[in-house]
Design an enzyme around this catalytic site. Structure first.
Site, PDB file in Angstrom:
ATOM      1  N   SER A 161      32.876  33.142  25.755  1.00  0.00           N
ATOM      2  CA  SER A 161      34.215  33.858  25.908  1.00  0.00           C
ATOM      3  C   SER A 161      34.003  35.019  26.906  1.00  0.00           C
ATOM      4  CB  SER A 161      34.658  34.159  24.701  1.00  0.00           C
ATOM      5  OG  SER A 161      34.707  33.254  23.700  1.00  0.00           O
TER       6      SER A 161
ATOM      7  N   HIS B 128      34.369  40.161  24.548  1.00  0.00           N
ATOM      8  CA  HIS B 128      35.741  39.981  25.347  1.00  0.00           C
ATOM      9  C   HIS B 128      35.971  41.210  26.049  1.00  0.00           C
ATOM     10  CE1 HIS B 128      37.639  36.704  22.501  1.00  0.00           C
ATOM     11  NE2 HIS B 128      36.214  36.567  22.748  1.00  0.00           N
TER      12      HIS B 128
END
Length: 198
Positions: free
Chosen positions: A124, A174
């Site tokens: 991610s 993230h």
């Protein structure tokens, strides 16, 4: 537009060899870590092991580890869908630098900001790094992006950030993956003279 894929399977493999290779690595490691919990523990980004046992490979290996099928599918599909434009523009070597660089930045942020017990896994951070590079292009090199793609990039980033703030999500990975992509953008495109547009 950059998110529409019209290539055949063979053409995709030929045009985007780095992305294709990473996708295969994702799948192979997914199968292996679901067979061997020892391997899963060895490759995950366990902060305690990185800091106290100097197991720095975890900052890289954890990028390729997925345990849940949905996690694997989401990250690999995102890479396959959104990566090709950047691989075409940057070339193989710079794309690898972009992907790994953003992933490592995200993992370093997780190392220093999350608890020692954190065992970070997944691509991610690297995927958000690609989004960060797109944001850099959007604001600093808008001539490389058509109007439709600009709108899609903004929507993807907003939705991605919205989905970040959920339980069991590595928020640091993230956010700092996105920041890492923004930071890498000017380096990767410093001498870009290509005619490829998104």
């Amino acid at each position: 537009m950059f998110f529409i894929r019209t290539e055949s399977f063979k053409e995709y493999l030929r045009f985007y060899p780095v992305i294709s290779t990473i996708a295969v690595i994702h799948i192979i490691i997914f199968l292996l870590v679901n067979i061997s919990t020892e391997l899963r523990d060895l490759l995950s980004g366990w902060n305690f092991a990185i800091i106290y046992f100097d197991q720095y490979w975890r900052l890289i290996s954890s990028i390729f580890v997925h345990v849940e099928p949905t996690h694997l599918l989401f990250n690999t599909f995102s890479l396959i869908l959104f990566g090709p434009a950047l691989e075409a523009m940057l070339g193989r070597f710079k794309f690898i630098l972009a992907y790994l660089g953003a992933g490592i930045i995200a993992n370093f942020a997780t190392l220093f900001l999350a608890s020692l017990a954190t065992a970070n896994i997944g691509a991610s951070g690297a995927i958000f790094g690609l989004f960060g590079i797109y944001l850099y292009l959007l604001f600093m090199k808008p001539e490389l992006i058509d109007s439709n793609s600009r709108q899609i990039i903004i929507i993807i980033v907003i939705v991605g950030l919205f989905l970040t703030f959920r339980p069991n999500i590595n928020i640091f990975g993230h956010i700092f993956g996105l920041i890492g992509g923004l930071a890498l953008g000017p380096i990767l495109f410093a001498r870009y003279k290509g005619k490829t547009r998104i």
